[in-house]
Design a protein around this motif. Structure first.
Motif, short mmCIF file in Angstrom:
data_model
loop_
_atom_site.label_atom_id
_atom_site.label_comp_id
_atom_site.label_asym_id
_atom_site.label_seq_id
_atom_site.Cartn_x
_atom_site.Cartn_y
_atom_site.Cartn_z
N ASP A 140 0.83 -1.20 0.00
CA ASP A 140 0.00 0.00 0.00
C ASP A 140 0.87 1.25 0.00
OD1 ASP A 140 -2.28 1.56 0.10
OD2 ASP A 140 -2.30 1.60 2.29
N ASN A 141 0.64 2.10 -1.00
CA ASN A 141 1.40 3.35 -1.18
C ASN A 141 2.86 3.12 -1.54
OD1 ASN A 141 -0.83 5.02 -0.55
ND2 ASN A 141 -0.44 4.77 1.64
N GLY A 142 3.20 1.89 -1.91
CA GLY A 142 4.57 1.60 -2.29
C GLY A 142 4.87 2.06 -3.70
N ARG A 143 6.13 2.16 -4.01
CA ARG A 143 6.54 2.55 -5.35
C ARG A 143 6.37 1.39 -6.31
NH1 ARG A 143 12.51 4.23 -3.92
NH2 ARG A 143 12.22 2.25 -2.80
N PRO A 144 6.21 1.64 -7.62
CA PRO A 144 6.03 0.56 -8.59
C PRO A 144 7.15 -0.47 -8.55
CG PRO A 144 5.52 2.67 -9.59
CD PRO A 144 6.10 2.98 -8.23
N GLN A 145 8.35 -0.03 -8.18
CA GLN A 145 9.49 -0.95 -8.13
C GLN A 145 9.57 -1.71 -6.81
OE1 GLN A 145 9.79 2.34 -8.82
NE2 GLN A 145 9.97 2.24 -11.06
N ASP A 146 8.65 -1.40 -5.90
CA ASP A 146 8.62 -2.07 -4.60
C ASP A 146 8.48 -3.58 -4.81
OD1 ASP A 146 8.07 -3.09 -2.11
OD2 ASP A 146 6.66 -1.51 -1.56
N ALA A 147 9.31 -4.35 -4.12
CA ALA A 147 9.27 -5.80 -4.25
C ALA A 147 7.90 -6.37 -3.90
CB ALA A 147 10.33 -6.44 -3.36
N ASN A 148 7.16 -5.67 -3.03
CA ASN A 148 5.82 -6.15 -2.67
C ASN A 148 4.85 -6.05 -3.84
OD1 ASN A 148 6.15 -6.74 0.27
ND2 ASN A 148 6.75 -4.57 0.28
N TRP A 149 4.95 -4.95 -4.62
CA TRP A 149 4.13 -4.83 -5.82
C TRP A 149 4.49 -5.92 -6.81
CZ3 TRP A 149 -0.16 -2.37 -5.93
CH2 TRP A 149 -0.34 -1.18 -5.22
N ILE A 150 5.78 -6.18 -6.96
CA ILE A 150 6.24 -7.20 -7.90
C ILE A 150 5.70 -8.57 -7.50
CG2 ILE A 150 8.28 -8.38 -8.81
CD1 ILE A 150 9.78 -5.70 -8.48
N LYS A 151 5.79 -8.88 -6.20
CA LYS A 151 5.28 -10.17 -5.74
C LYS A 151 3.76 -10.25 -5.84
CE LYS A 151 8.89 -12.08 -2.86
NZ LYS A 151 9.14 -12.92 -1.67
N ALA A 152 3.09 -9.17 -5.54
CA ALA A 152 1.63 -9.16 -5.65
C ALA A 152 1.20 -9.43 -7.09
CB ALA A 152 1.07 -7.82 -5.17
N ASP A 153 1.88 -8.80 -8.03
CA ASP A 153 1.56 -9.01 -9.45
C ASP A 153 1.88 -10.43 -9.87
OD1 ASP A 153 0.69 -7.85 -12.02
OD2 ASP A 153 2.76 -8.17 -12.64
N TYR A 154 3.02 -10.95 -9.39
CA TYR A 154 3.42 -12.32 -9.73
C TYR A 154 2.37 -13.32 -9.25
CZ TYR A 154 5.74 -16.83 -9.31
OH TYR A 154 6.03 -18.17 -9.39
N TYR A 155 1.96 -13.20 -7.99
CA TYR A 155 0.99 -14.15 -7.45
C TYR A 155 -0.41 -13.97 -8.03
CZ TYR A 155 4.34 -16.09 -4.17
OH TYR A 155 5.42 -16.73 -3.62
N ARG A 156 -0.74 -12.73 -8.40
CA ARG A 156 -2.03 -12.52 -9.08
C ARG A 156 -2.05 -13.26 -10.40
NH1 ARG A 156 -3.95 -9.46 -13.09
NH2 ARG A 156 -1.90 -8.52 -13.39
N ASN A 157 -0.96 -13.17 -11.15
CA ASN A 157 -0.88 -13.89 -12.42
C ASN A 157 -0.88 -15.40 -12.20
OD1 ASN A 157 -0.80 -11.57 -14.04
ND2 ASN A 157 1.42 -11.39 -13.88
#
Length: 218
Positions: free
Chosen positions: A166-183
């Protein structure tokens, strides 16, 4: 309807979800600093694991001085209000418990993602119900499968990391993991196959593409 995975299944994929900082602690059921590990027995004289709602399949985390460098053990059974049987993560939940390293005066907590597991399981069950109702099969007939379990874990972790980012930058590892697991969640659902065993003889009379979700009528 039962949940399609347990906390131990999430531990297999992402130990950081239990050991890392910054995760929602609303699901933290109990904590203390008087933990004693001996063999597969964990004791905390100041805790009440029963009243806290601890159940097998949840995860016990123990630490010494640095919380993020702690260890996570699967809970095999709740033996009393103050005693648990725990194990190093096993390949199969039916295997014999494996003793963690002994320790005393351990800080500990039990964190669970039960709420997200229930919500994700319900979402998957509804999709399966829609597909199955024409065959006369209800969601109560769903039985466990590795594919369904893995799909549920991916859905849970997508939500976990999205909340953490939440409120993280696009390069934040949490966004990357969230997108990975969503896919992974989407792809896993597309690979699931609904197999219906009408008479319970172990042979599916019909299948629908939805991996290997088996339904049984009794």
């Amino acid at each position: 309807m039962s949940s399609f995975c347990e906390d131990r299944d999430i531990l297999v994929m992402e130990p950081i979800a239990f050991l890392g900082g910054g995760f929602d602690t609303a699901g933290q059921l109990v904590s203390g600093n008087d933990g004693v590990l001996s063999g597969t027995t964990f004791i905390s004289a100041c805790s009440d694991f029963v009243s806290a709602g601890i159940t097998p399949g949840m995860v016990l985390c123990t630490t010494t001085t640095i919380p993020t460098e702690g260890s996570a053990w699967e809970i095999v059974s709740v033996d009393s209000a103050t005693m648990l049987t725990v194990s190093i993560l096993r390949a199969n939940s039916d295997d014999s418990p494996v003793p963690p390293p002994a320790g005393s005066e351990l800080s500990f907590y039990v964190r669970t993602f039960a709420s997200r597991i229930t919500t994700t399981s319900a979402s998957l069950a509804e999709k399966l119900r829609t597909l199955a109702e024409a065959m006369g099969v209800s969601s109560a007939d769903f039985v466990d499968s590795r594919q369904l379990r893995t799909t549920t874990v991916a859905g849970v972790l997508a939500g976990v990391f999205l909340a953490r980012a939440d409120n993280g930058r696009p390069q934040d590892a949490n966004w990357i993991k969230a997108d990975y697991y969503r896919n992974e969640f989407i792809n896993s659902q597309n690979q699931l196959r609904l197999a219906v065993d009408i008479n319970g003889d172990g042979t599916a009379e019909s299948t629908r593409t939805l991996g290997n979700v088996t339904l049984r009528r009794v």
